[in-house]
Design an enzyme around this catalytic site. Structure first.
Site, short mmCIF file in Angstrom:
data_model
loop_
_atom_site.label_atom_id
_atom_site.label_comp_id
_atom_site.label_asym_id
_atom_site.label_seq_id
_atom_site.Cartn_x
_atom_site.Cartn_y
_atom_site.Cartn_z
CD GLU A 27 1.92 -3.30 4.07
OE1 GLU A 27 2.16 -2.56 3.10
OE2 GLU A 27 0.79 -3.76 4.33
CG ASN A 72 -3.58 -2.82 2.11
OD1 ASN A 72 -3.98 -1.66 2.25
ND2 ASN A 72 -3.43 -3.36 0.91
CG ASN A 170 -2.81 1.68 4.88
OD1 ASN A 170 -2.03 2.51 4.42
ND2 ASN A 170 -3.25 0.64 4.18
CD GLU A 171 -4.05 2.29 0.42
OE1 GLU A 171 -4.56 1.19 0.16
OE2 GLU A 171 -3.16 2.81 -0.26
CE1 TYR A 242 2.96 2.13 -4.18
CE2 TYR A 242 0.63 2.28 -3.64
CZ TYR A 242 1.94 2.08 -3.24
OH TYR A 242 2.23 1.83 -1.93
CD GLU A 290 0.88 2.88 0.95
OE1 GLU A 290 0.67 2.27 -0.12
OE2 GLU A 290 0.35 2.57 2.03
CD GLN A 350 5.81 -1.63 1.43
OE1 GLN A 350 6.48 -2.36 2.15
NE2 GLN A 350 4.48 -1.78 1.34
O1 AHR Z 1 2.47 -0.56 -0.49
C1 AHR Z 1 1.66 -1.68 -0.79
C2 AHR Z 1 0.21 -1.46 -0.39
O2 AHR Z 1 -0.34 -0.47 -1.21
C3 AHR Z 1 -0.04 -0.96 0.99
O3 AHR Z 1 -0.12 -1.98 1.92
C4 AHR Z 1 -1.38 -0.28 0.86
O4 AHR Z 1 -1.54 0.77 1.77
C5 AHR Z 1 -1.42 0.16 -0.58
O5 AHR Z 1 -2.60 -0.21 -1.19
#
Ligand code: AHR
Length: 502
Positions: A27, A72, A170-171, A242, A290, A350
Protein backbone atom coordinates in the site's frame (compact mmCIF):
# COMPACT_ATOMS: atom_id res chain seq x y z
CA UNK A 1 5.71 -36.63 25.11
CA UNK A 2 2.08 -36.43 23.97
CA UNK A 3 0.53 -38.20 20.97
CA UNK A 4 -1.56 -37.04 18.04
CA UNK A 5 -2.56 -38.67 14.79
CA UNK A 6 -3.15 -37.42 11.26
CA UNK A 7 -4.87 -39.61 8.67
CA UNK A 8 -4.36 -38.82 5.00
CA UNK A 9 -5.78 -40.60 1.97
CA UNK A 10 -4.98 -39.76 -1.62
CA UNK A 11 -8.71 -39.89 -2.40
CA UNK A 12 -9.72 -37.40 0.32
CA UNK A 13 -9.17 -33.98 -1.15
CA UNK A 14 -10.42 -30.54 -0.24
CA UNK A 15 -9.51 -29.25 -3.68
CA UNK A 16 -6.91 -27.70 -5.90
CA UNK A 17 -4.96 -24.91 -4.22
CA UNK A 18 -5.17 -21.64 -6.10
CA UNK A 19 -1.57 -20.32 -5.92
CA UNK A 20 -3.02 -16.85 -5.37
CA UNK A 21 -3.67 -17.73 -1.71
CA UNK A 22 0.01 -16.81 -1.29
CA UNK A 23 -0.57 -13.24 -2.42
CA UNK A 24 0.59 -10.15 -0.54
CA UNK A 25 -0.03 -6.43 -0.41
CA UNK A 26 1.87 -3.16 -0.97
CA UNK A 27 0.00 0.00 0.00
CA UNK A 28 1.07 3.61 -0.37
CA UNK A 29 1.44 3.71 3.36
CA UNK A 30 4.40 4.29 5.65
CA UNK A 31 7.65 2.98 4.18
CA UNK A 32 6.14 0.20 2.09
CA UNK A 33 6.82 1.91 -1.24
CA UNK A 34 9.14 4.82 -0.40
CA UNK A 35 12.06 3.40 1.56
CA UNK A 36 10.74 -0.13 1.10
CA UNK A 37 10.60 -1.43 -2.45
CA UNK A 38 11.82 1.94 -3.83
CA UNK A 39 14.85 3.82 -2.59
CA UNK A 40 16.83 5.59 -5.32
CA UNK A 41 20.37 6.17 -4.10
CA UNK A 42 20.42 2.97 -2.05
CA UNK A 43 23.57 0.94 -2.80
CA UNK A 44 21.44 -1.89 -4.22
CA UNK A 45 19.00 0.31 -6.17
CA UNK A 46 18.53 -0.54 -9.83
CA UNK A 47 18.10 2.01 -12.64
CA UNK A 48 14.49 2.64 -11.61
CA UNK A 49 15.30 3.06 -7.94
CA UNK A 50 14.03 -0.37 -6.84
CA UNK A 51 16.04 -2.03 -4.09
CA UNK A 52 17.56 -5.25 -5.42
CA UNK A 53 18.09 -6.65 -1.91
CA UNK A 54 14.35 -6.33 -1.26
CA UNK A 55 13.53 -7.84 -4.64
CA UNK A 56 15.69 -10.86 -3.74
CA UNK A 57 13.78 -11.47 -0.51
CA UNK A 58 10.43 -11.00 -2.30
CA UNK A 59 11.38 -13.36 -5.14
CA UNK A 60 12.23 -16.13 -2.69
CA UNK A 61 8.64 -15.97 -1.44
CA UNK A 62 7.25 -16.69 -4.92
CA UNK A 63 4.33 -14.30 -4.43
CA UNK A 64 1.75 -14.75 -7.21
CA UNK A 65 -0.19 -11.48 -6.75
CA UNK A 66 0.42 -8.22 -4.89
CA UNK A 67 -2.55 -6.05 -4.04
CA UNK A 68 -1.90 -2.35 -4.73
CA UNK A 69 -2.11 0.67 -4.14
CA UNK A 70 -4.35 0.28 -1.05
CA UNK A 71 -5.89 -0.30 1.40
CA UNK A 72 -7.44 2.76 2.95
CA UNK A 73 -5.16 4.88 0.75
CA UNK A 74 -7.04 3.94 -2.40
CA UNK A 75 -10.32 5.48 -1.26
CA UNK A 76 -8.97 8.98 -1.89
CA UNK A 77 -6.57 8.15 -4.71
CA UNK A 78 -6.79 9.50 -8.26
CA UNK A 79 -5.02 7.02 -10.53
CA UNK A 80 -4.28 9.79 -13.07
CA UNK A 81 -1.96 11.41 -10.48
CA UNK A 82 0.29 8.35 -10.68
CA UNK A 83 0.92 8.24 -14.44
CA UNK A 84 2.66 10.52 -16.93
CA UNK A 85 5.12 13.30 -16.29
CA UNK A 86 3.05 15.44 -13.87
CA UNK A 87 2.87 13.83 -10.47
CA UNK A 88 1.08 16.10 -8.01
CA UNK A 89 1.79 15.92 -4.30
CA UNK A 90 -1.43 15.12 -2.44
CA UNK A 91 -2.51 14.95 1.15
CA UNK A 92 -3.45 11.37 1.92
CA UNK A 93 -6.40 11.52 4.31
CA UNK A 94 -6.21 7.80 5.06
CA UNK A 95 -2.84 7.97 6.80
CA UNK A 96 -2.37 11.75 7.22
CA UNK A 97 0.79 11.79 5.17
CA UNK A 98 1.90 13.43 1.92
CA UNK A 99 1.85 11.26 -1.19
CA UNK A 100 4.37 12.32 -3.84
CA UNK A 101 3.15 9.91 -6.52
CA UNK A 102 6.73 9.23 -7.61
CA UNK A 103 5.85 5.55 -7.87
CA UNK A 104 2.64 4.91 -9.79
CA UNK A 105 0.95 2.37 -11.98
CA UNK A 106 3.75 1.97 -14.56
CA UNK A 107 6.51 1.78 -12.00
CA UNK A 108 4.60 -0.70 -9.86
CA UNK A 109 3.89 -2.95 -12.83
CA UNK A 110 7.59 -2.83 -13.72
CA UNK A 111 8.43 -3.76 -10.14
CA UNK A 112 5.98 -6.68 -10.32
CA UNK A 113 7.78 -8.02 -13.38
CA UNK A 114 11.09 -7.78 -11.56
CA UNK A 115 9.62 -9.47 -8.49
CA UNK A 116 8.04 -12.27 -10.54
CA UNK A 117 4.53 -11.34 -9.47
CA UNK A 118 1.33 -9.75 -10.84
CA UNK A 119 -0.62 -6.73 -9.66
CA UNK A 120 -4.02 -7.06 -8.01
CA UNK A 121 -5.17 -3.51 -8.58
CA UNK A 122 -7.67 -1.85 -6.27
CA UNK A 123 -9.78 1.05 -7.49
CA UNK A 124 -11.21 3.99 -5.64
CA UNK A 125 -14.90 3.53 -4.91
CA UNK A 126 -14.73 5.90 -1.94
CA UNK A 127 -14.45 9.38 -3.41
CA UNK A 128 -14.92 8.14 -6.98
CA UNK A 129 -17.22 5.82 -8.88
CA UNK A 130 -18.02 3.76 -12.00
CA UNK A 131 -16.73 6.34 -14.47
CA UNK A 132 -13.16 6.33 -13.13
CA UNK A 133 -13.39 2.55 -12.67
CA UNK A 134 -14.09 2.21 -16.37
CA UNK A 135 -11.31 4.65 -17.28
CA UNK A 136 -8.55 2.87 -15.39
CA UNK A 137 -9.40 -0.49 -17.00
CA UNK A 138 -9.31 1.21 -20.39
CA UNK A 139 -5.93 2.77 -19.52
CA UNK A 140 -4.39 -0.45 -18.23
CA UNK A 141 -5.90 -3.13 -20.45
CA UNK A 142 -7.25 -1.72 -23.72
CA UNK A 143 -4.76 -2.18 -26.60
CA UNK A 144 -5.01 1.26 -28.28
CA UNK A 145 -7.20 3.72 -30.17
CA UNK A 146 -9.06 5.30 -27.27
CA UNK A 147 -8.35 8.27 -25.02
CA UNK A 148 -6.95 6.34 -22.06
CA UNK A 149 -5.21 3.52 -23.91
CA UNK A 150 -3.46 6.10 -26.09
CA UNK A 151 -2.53 8.03 -22.96
CA UNK A 152 -0.83 4.86 -21.64
CA UNK A 153 1.07 4.50 -24.90
CA UNK A 154 2.11 8.16 -24.79
CA UNK A 155 3.34 7.50 -21.25
CA UNK A 156 5.73 4.89 -22.58
CA UNK A 157 3.86 1.60 -22.38
CA UNK A 158 2.79 0.26 -25.76
CA UNK A 159 1.44 -3.14 -24.71
CA UNK A 160 -1.47 -3.22 -22.28
CA UNK A 161 -0.59 -4.12 -18.70
CA UNK A 162 -3.23 -6.86 -18.83
CA UNK A 163 -4.18 -6.54 -15.16
CA UNK A 164 -6.44 -9.51 -14.49
CA UNK A 165 -7.54 -9.06 -10.89
CA UNK A 166 -9.25 -5.91 -9.56
CA UNK A 167 -10.61 -4.93 -6.15
CA UNK A 168 -13.79 -2.85 -6.14
CA UNK A 169 -12.69 -0.41 -3.44
CA UNK A 170 -11.47 -1.13 0.06
CA UNK A 171 -13.27 -1.70 3.37
CA UNK A 172 -16.26 0.36 2.32
CA UNK A 173 -18.14 -0.76 5.47
CA UNK A 174 -15.73 1.16 7.71
CA UNK A 175 -16.58 4.65 9.00
CA UNK A 176 -12.82 5.45 8.79
CA UNK A 177 -12.95 5.00 5.04
CA UNK A 178 -13.08 8.04 2.74
CA UNK A 179 -16.45 7.79 1.04
CA UNK A 180 -17.79 5.20 3.54
CA UNK A 181 -21.08 3.75 2.28
CA UNK A 182 -24.01 1.75 3.47
CA UNK A 183 -24.14 -1.80 2.14
CA UNK A 184 -26.90 -0.90 -0.31
CA UNK A 185 -25.03 2.17 -1.59
CA UNK A 186 -21.80 0.24 -1.98
CA UNK A 187 -23.48 -2.78 -3.54
CA UNK A 188 -25.08 -0.57 -6.22
CA UNK A 189 -21.84 1.30 -6.96
CA UNK A 190 -19.84 -1.93 -7.05
CA UNK A 191 -22.35 -3.47 -9.43
CA UNK A 192 -22.38 -0.55 -11.85
CA UNK A 193 -18.56 -0.31 -11.74
CA UNK A 194 -18.21 -4.05 -12.27
CA UNK A 195 -20.54 -3.99 -15.30
CA UNK A 196 -18.64 -1.17 -16.96
CA UNK A 197 -15.20 -2.57 -16.15
CA UNK A 198 -16.13 -5.93 -17.63
CA UNK A 199 -17.64 -4.27 -20.69
CA UNK A 200 -14.21 -2.72 -21.32
CA UNK A 201 -12.36 -6.00 -20.63
CA UNK A 202 -14.52 -9.12 -20.18
CA UNK A 203 -11.49 -11.22 -19.15
CA UNK A 204 -10.94 -9.49 -15.80
CA UNK A 205 -11.93 -10.84 -12.37
CA UNK A 206 -13.44 -8.65 -9.67
CA UNK A 207 -13.39 -8.70 -5.88
CA UNK A 208 -16.20 -6.92 -4.02
CA UNK A 209 -15.64 -5.59 -0.50
CA UNK A 210 -16.87 -7.82 2.26
CA UNK A 211 -16.58 -6.76 5.89
CA UNK A 212 -13.36 -5.19 7.11
CA UNK A 213 -13.46 -7.59 10.06
CA UNK A 214 -15.77 -10.24 11.46
CA UNK A 215 -16.08 -7.93 14.50
CA UNK A 216 -17.88 -5.21 12.56
CA UNK A 217 -21.47 -4.79 13.82
CA UNK A 218 -22.64 -4.92 10.19
CA UNK A 219 -20.80 -8.19 9.42
CA UNK A 220 -23.16 -10.65 7.79
CA UNK A 221 -25.81 -8.18 6.88
CA UNK A 222 -23.21 -6.28 4.84
CA UNK A 223 -22.31 -9.37 2.79
CA UNK A 224 -25.97 -10.31 2.25
CA UNK A 225 -26.89 -6.87 0.99
CA UNK A 226 -23.77 -6.28 -1.13
CA UNK A 227 -24.07 -9.69 -2.78
CA UNK A 228 -27.76 -9.14 -3.34
CA UNK A 229 -26.81 -6.09 -5.45
CA UNK A 230 -23.77 -7.29 -7.38
CA UNK A 231 -23.78 -11.12 -7.33
CA UNK A 232 -23.84 -11.70 -11.07
CA UNK A 233 -21.14 -9.16 -11.95
CA UNK A 234 -18.44 -9.97 -9.40
CA UNK A 235 -16.29 -13.05 -8.81
CA UNK A 236 -15.05 -12.89 -5.22
CA UNK A 237 -15.96 -11.25 -1.92
CA UNK A 238 -13.19 -10.02 0.35
CA UNK A 239 -12.41 -10.78 4.01
CA UNK A 240 -9.97 -8.85 6.20
CA UNK A 241 -8.74 -9.89 9.63
CA UNK A 242 -5.86 -9.00 11.94
CA UNK A 243 -5.09 -10.44 15.37
CA UNK A 244 -3.03 -9.22 18.32
CA UNK A 245 -1.89 -10.37 21.73
CA UNK A 246 -1.93 -7.21 23.85
CA UNK A 247 -2.47 -9.11 27.12
CA UNK A 248 0.33 -11.63 26.63
CA UNK A 249 -2.06 -14.60 26.54
CA UNK A 250 -0.13 -16.98 24.27
CA UNK A 251 -2.59 -19.93 24.33
CA UNK A 252 -5.49 -17.57 23.55
CA UNK A 253 -3.51 -15.83 20.82
CA UNK A 254 -2.51 -19.09 19.14
CA UNK A 255 -6.17 -20.13 19.08
CA UNK A 256 -7.18 -17.13 16.94
CA UNK A 257 -6.95 -19.17 13.75
CA UNK A 258 -10.21 -20.78 14.96
CA UNK A 259 -11.83 -17.38 14.60
CA UNK A 260 -10.43 -17.05 11.08
CA UNK A 261 -11.93 -20.43 10.22
CA UNK A 262 -15.36 -19.42 11.60
CA UNK A 263 -15.18 -16.19 9.62
CA UNK A 264 -14.47 -18.05 6.37
CA UNK A 265 -17.21 -20.60 6.95
CA UNK A 266 -19.75 -17.88 7.72
CA UNK A 267 -18.93 -15.93 4.56
CA UNK A 268 -19.13 -19.12 2.49
CA UNK A 269 -22.60 -19.78 3.95
CA UNK A 270 -23.73 -16.26 3.09
CA UNK A 271 -22.42 -16.51 -0.49
CA UNK A 272 -24.29 -19.78 -0.94
CA UNK A 273 -27.45 -18.43 0.67
CA UNK A 274 -27.50 -15.56 -1.84
CA UNK A 275 -26.80 -18.04 -4.64
CA UNK A 276 -29.85 -20.01 -3.52
CA UNK A 277 -32.01 -16.93 -3.20
CA UNK A 278 -31.07 -15.82 -6.71
CA UNK A 279 -31.42 -19.31 -8.22
CA UNK A 280 -27.94 -18.67 -9.63
CA UNK A 281 -25.60 -21.21 -11.19
CA UNK A 282 -22.63 -19.08 -10.24
CA UNK A 283 -20.54 -19.63 -7.09
CA UNK A 284 -18.86 -16.67 -5.42
CA UNK A 285 -15.48 -17.54 -3.90
CA UNK A 286 -13.45 -15.76 -1.24
CA UNK A 287 -10.53 -13.35 -1.41
CA UNK A 288 -8.98 -13.08 2.07
CA UNK A 289 -7.04 -10.09 0.88
CA UNK A 290 -5.83 -8.72 4.20
CA UNK A 291 -4.68 -11.03 6.98
CA UNK A 292 -1.89 -10.90 9.54
CA UNK A 293 -0.92 -10.07 13.11
CA UNK A 294 -1.10 -6.33 13.76
CA UNK A 295 -0.85 -4.63 17.15
CA UNK A 296 2.81 -4.10 18.10
CA UNK A 297 3.10 -0.70 16.41
CA UNK A 298 -0.18 0.91 17.55
CA UNK A 299 1.25 3.04 20.38
CA UNK A 300 4.30 4.07 18.36
CA UNK A 301 2.07 5.22 15.48
CA UNK A 302 0.20 7.59 17.77
CA UNK A 303 3.52 9.16 18.82
CA UNK A 304 4.57 9.54 15.18
CA UNK A 305 1.33 11.36 14.39
CA UNK A 306 1.73 13.73 17.33
CA UNK A 307 5.19 14.61 15.99
CA UNK A 308 4.77 14.62 12.25
CA UNK A 309 1.37 14.83 10.61
CA UNK A 310 1.62 15.09 6.79
CA UNK A 311 5.18 13.77 6.67
CA UNK A 312 6.37 11.67 3.75
CA UNK A 313 6.97 7.94 4.16
CA UNK A 314 6.59 7.99 7.94
CA UNK A 315 7.59 4.74 9.68
CA UNK A 316 3.98 3.70 10.31
CA UNK A 317 2.67 0.22 11.17
CA UNK A 318 6.20 -1.13 11.61
CA UNK A 319 5.32 -4.15 13.72
CA UNK A 320 8.35 -6.08 14.89
CA UNK A 321 7.18 -9.67 14.81
CA UNK A 322 8.15 -12.17 17.47
CA UNK A 323 8.26 -15.93 17.48
CA UNK A 324 4.67 -16.49 18.65
CA UNK A 325 3.46 -14.26 15.79
CA UNK A 326 5.15 -16.67 13.36
CA UNK A 327 3.23 -19.55 14.95
CA UNK A 328 -0.11 -17.81 14.51
CA UNK A 329 0.77 -16.88 10.93
CA UNK A 330 1.54 -20.58 10.41
CA UNK A 331 -1.89 -21.53 11.77
CA UNK A 332 -3.55 -18.89 9.59
CA UNK A 333 -1.85 -20.40 6.52
CA UNK A 334 -3.04 -23.84 7.60
CA UNK A 335 -6.56 -22.39 7.88
CA UNK A 336 -6.36 -20.99 4.35
CA UNK A 337 -5.23 -24.39 3.05
CA UNK A 338 -8.09 -26.13 4.85
CA UNK A 339 -10.51 -23.82 3.08
CA UNK A 340 -8.80 -24.00 -0.32
CA UNK A 341 -12.04 -25.11 -1.97
CA UNK A 342 -13.50 -21.62 -1.44
CA UNK A 343 -10.61 -19.28 -0.60
CA UNK A 344 -9.00 -18.63 -3.97
CA UNK A 345 -7.04 -15.48 -3.18
CA UNK A 346 -5.39 -14.31 0.05
CA UNK A 347 -2.96 -11.50 0.73
CA UNK A 348 -0.62 -11.40 3.68
CA UNK A 349 -0.88 -7.73 4.66
CA UNK A 350 1.57 -6.40 3.91
CA UNK A 351 4.93 -7.20 2.24
CA UNK A 352 7.61 -4.63 3.10
CA UNK A 353 8.03 -2.50 6.29
CA UNK A 354 4.29 -2.02 6.92
CA UNK A 355 3.08 -4.98 9.07
CA UNK A 356 5.43 -6.98 6.91
CA UNK A 357 7.59 -10.08 6.68
CA UNK A 358 10.40 -7.96 5.16
CA UNK A 359 12.00 -4.94 6.86
CA UNK A 360 14.49 -2.41 5.53
CA UNK A 361 16.68 0.34 6.92
CA UNK A 362 17.11 3.49 4.84
CA UNK A 363 20.54 3.26 3.24
CA UNK A 364 21.09 -0.02 5.08
CA UNK A 365 20.17 -3.65 5.03
CA UNK A 366 16.97 -5.63 4.75
CA UNK A 367 16.01 -8.71 6.69
CA UNK A 368 13.32 -11.33 7.15
CA UNK A 369 11.02 -11.06 10.15
CA UNK A 370 9.87 -14.20 11.99
CA UNK A 371 6.62 -14.39 9.99
CA UNK A 372 8.58 -14.54 6.73
CA UNK A 373 9.33 -18.22 7.31
CA UNK A 374 5.90 -19.88 7.57
CA UNK A 375 4.82 -17.75 4.60
CA UNK A 376 7.90 -18.85 2.62
CA UNK A 377 7.38 -22.52 3.46
CA UNK A 378 3.67 -22.56 2.66
CA UNK A 379 4.20 -20.69 -0.60
CA UNK A 380 7.05 -22.98 -1.60
CA UNK A 381 5.60 -26.36 -0.58
CA UNK A 382 1.86 -25.77 -0.18
CA UNK A 383 1.02 -26.02 -3.85
CA UNK A 384 -1.04 -28.64 -5.66
CA UNK A 385 -3.94 -30.30 -3.86
CA UNK A 386 -5.15 -29.51 -0.36
CA UNK A 387 -5.78 -32.84 1.38
CA UNK A 388 -8.61 -33.45 3.81
CA UNK A 389 -6.43 -34.25 6.81
CA UNK A 390 -8.23 -35.88 9.72
CA UNK A 391 -6.34 -34.81 12.84
CA UNK A 392 -6.91 -36.34 16.23
CA UNK A 393 -5.20 -34.20 18.87
CA UNK A 394 -5.62 -33.42 22.55
CA UNK A 395 -7.31 -30.05 23.04
CA UNK A 396 -7.28 -27.09 25.45
CA UNK A 397 -9.70 -24.35 26.44
CA UNK A 398 -8.90 -20.64 26.46
CA UNK A 399 -10.87 -17.44 26.96
CA UNK A 400 -12.62 -17.34 23.60
CA UNK A 401 -12.49 -20.96 22.47
CA UNK A 402 -13.13 -24.42 23.85
CA UNK A 403 -11.57 -27.51 22.36
CA UNK A 404 -8.58 -25.90 20.64
CA UNK A 405 -6.41 -28.68 19.14
CA UNK A 406 -2.86 -28.61 20.51
CA UNK A 407 -1.71 -29.93 17.15
CA UNK A 408 -2.96 -27.71 14.34
CA UNK A 409 -2.07 -29.43 11.09
CA UNK A 410 -2.96 -30.05 7.49
CA UNK A 411 -1.33 -31.52 4.38
CA UNK A 412 -0.91 -30.98 0.65
CA UNK A 413 -0.17 -33.25 -2.29
CA UNK A 414 2.35 -31.84 -4.77
CA UNK A 415 2.45 -32.47 -8.52
CA UNK A 416 5.58 -34.61 -7.99
CA UNK A 417 3.70 -37.01 -5.68
CA UNK A 418 5.21 -35.56 -2.50
CA UNK A 419 3.05 -35.04 0.58
CA UNK A 420 3.80 -32.05 2.81
CA UNK A 421 2.48 -31.79 6.34
CA UNK A 422 2.25 -28.31 7.89
CA UNK A 423 1.92 -28.39 11.65
CA UNK A 424 1.89 -25.99 14.60
CA UNK A 425 2.37 -27.43 18.07
CA UNK A 426 0.45 -25.03 20.34
CA UNK A 427 1.55 -26.80 23.50
CA UNK A 428 3.83 -24.49 25.49
CA UNK A 429 5.75 -27.32 27.13
CA UNK A 430 5.21 -30.75 25.61
CA UNK A 431 6.71 -32.37 22.56
CA UNK A 432 4.42 -34.54 20.44
CA UNK A 433 4.80 -37.78 18.56
CA UNK A 434 2.65 -37.19 15.49
CA UNK A 435 1.61 -40.41 13.82
CA UNK A 436 0.81 -39.87 10.14
CA UNK A 437 -1.18 -42.53 8.25
CA UNK A 438 -0.52 -42.14 4.55
CA UNK A 439 -2.95 -44.11 2.40
CA UNK A 440 -2.51 -44.55 -1.33
CA UNK A 441 0.49 -42.28 -1.91
CA UNK A 442 2.93 -45.06 -2.90
CA UNK A 443 6.35 -45.48 -1.34
CA UNK A 444 7.35 -42.33 0.48
CA UNK A 445 10.33 -41.40 2.61
CA UNK A 446 10.81 -38.47 4.96
CA UNK A 447 12.70 -36.06 2.73
CA UNK A 448 12.92 -33.12 5.08
CA UNK A 449 11.67 -31.77 8.39
CA UNK A 450 11.90 -27.98 8.64
CA UNK A 451 11.47 -26.59 12.15
CA UNK A 452 10.93 -23.08 13.46
CA UNK A 453 11.28 -22.87 17.22
CA UNK A 454 12.60 -20.52 19.86
CA UNK A 455 12.55 -20.90 23.63
CA UNK A 456 11.34 -17.31 23.97
CA UNK A 457 7.98 -16.42 22.40
CA UNK A 458 9.13 -12.79 22.32
CA UNK A 459 12.30 -13.42 20.30
CA UNK A 460 12.58 -11.24 17.19
CA UNK A 461 14.88 -10.79 14.18
CA UNK A 462 16.70 -7.50 13.70
CA UNK A 463 19.16 -6.11 11.18
CA UNK A 464 22.01 -7.00 13.57
CA UNK A 465 20.61 -10.43 14.46
CA UNK A 466 18.62 -11.42 11.36
CA UNK A 467 18.68 -15.14 12.17
CA UNK A 468 17.65 -15.08 15.82
CA UNK A 469 14.47 -16.88 14.75
CA UNK A 470 15.21 -18.94 11.65
CA UNK A 471 14.33 -22.40 10.40
CA UNK A 472 16.57 -25.35 11.19
CA UNK A 473 16.41 -29.08 10.45
CA UNK A 474 13.80 -30.70 12.71
CA UNK A 475 14.14 -34.01 14.55
CA UNK A 476 12.25 -35.87 11.80
CA UNK A 477 11.04 -39.39 12.54
CA UNK A 478 10.51 -42.82 11.08
CA UNK A 479 8.38 -44.22 8.30
CA UNK A 480 7.39 -47.82 7.84
CA UNK A 481 5.17 -48.44 4.84
CA UNK A 482 2.11 -46.24 5.17
CA UNK A 483 2.76 -45.23 8.77
CA UNK A 484 5.12 -42.47 9.84
CA UNK A 485 5.87 -41.03 13.26
CA UNK A 486 7.37 -37.56 13.45
CA UNK A 487 8.65 -35.71 16.52
CA UNK A 488 7.09 -32.27 16.90
CA UNK A 489 8.81 -30.07 19.51
CA UNK A 490 6.77 -27.97 21.94
CA UNK A 491 5.68 -24.58 20.58
CA UNK A 492 6.88 -24.91 17.01
CA UNK A 493 6.12 -24.55 13.29
CA UNK A 494 6.93 -27.66 11.27
CA UNK A 495 7.03 -28.63 7.61
CA UNK A 496 7.45 -32.36 7.04
CA UNK A 497 8.04 -33.38 3.44
CA UNK A 498 7.31 -36.96 2.45
CA UNK A 499 8.85 -37.53 -0.96
CA UNK A 500 8.54 -40.49 -3.35
CA UNK A 501 11.24 -43.15 -2.95
CA UNK A 502 13.56 -43.13 -5.89
O1 AHR B 1 -3.20 -2.98 5.95
C1 AHR B 1 -3.38 -1.79 6.69
C2 AHR B 1 -4.81 -1.28 6.58
O2 AHR B 1 -5.67 -2.16 7.23
C3 AHR B 1 -5.39 -1.16 5.21
O3 AHR B 1 -5.08 0.05 4.60
C4 AHR B 1 -6.86 -1.24 5.46
O4 AHR B 1 -7.56 -1.79 4.38
C5 AHR B 1 -6.97 -2.07 6.72
O5 AHR B 1 -7.80 -1.47 7.65
Amino acid sequence: MKNARMTLDRAYKIGKIDPRIYGSFIEHLGRAVYGGIYEPGHPTADGQGFRRDVLDLVRRLNVPVVRYPGGNFVSGFNWEDSVGPDRPKRLDLAWFTTETNEVGLHEFCDWCEKAGTSPMYSINLGTRGPEQARDIVEYANHPSGSRFSDMRIANGRKEPFGIHLWCLGNEMDGPWQMGHKTAREYGRTANESAKMMKWVDPSIELVACGSSSSEMPTFGDWELTVLDECYENIDYISLHRYYGNPTGDTPGFLARAMDMDDFIRTVVSICDAVKGKKHSKKTINLSFDEWNVWYHSNAQDQKIYRRDRWGRALPLLEDVYNFEDALLVGSMLITLLRNADRVKIACLAQLVNVIAPIMTRAGGGCWAQTIYYPYLHASRYGRGISLNAVVDSPVYDCRDYEGVPLIDATATLGGDGSVTVFCVNRDLRENFALEVDLHGFGNLRIGEHILLHHDDVHAVNTEDAPNAVAPVAGPGGEIDGEKATVRIPALSWNVIRFVPQR
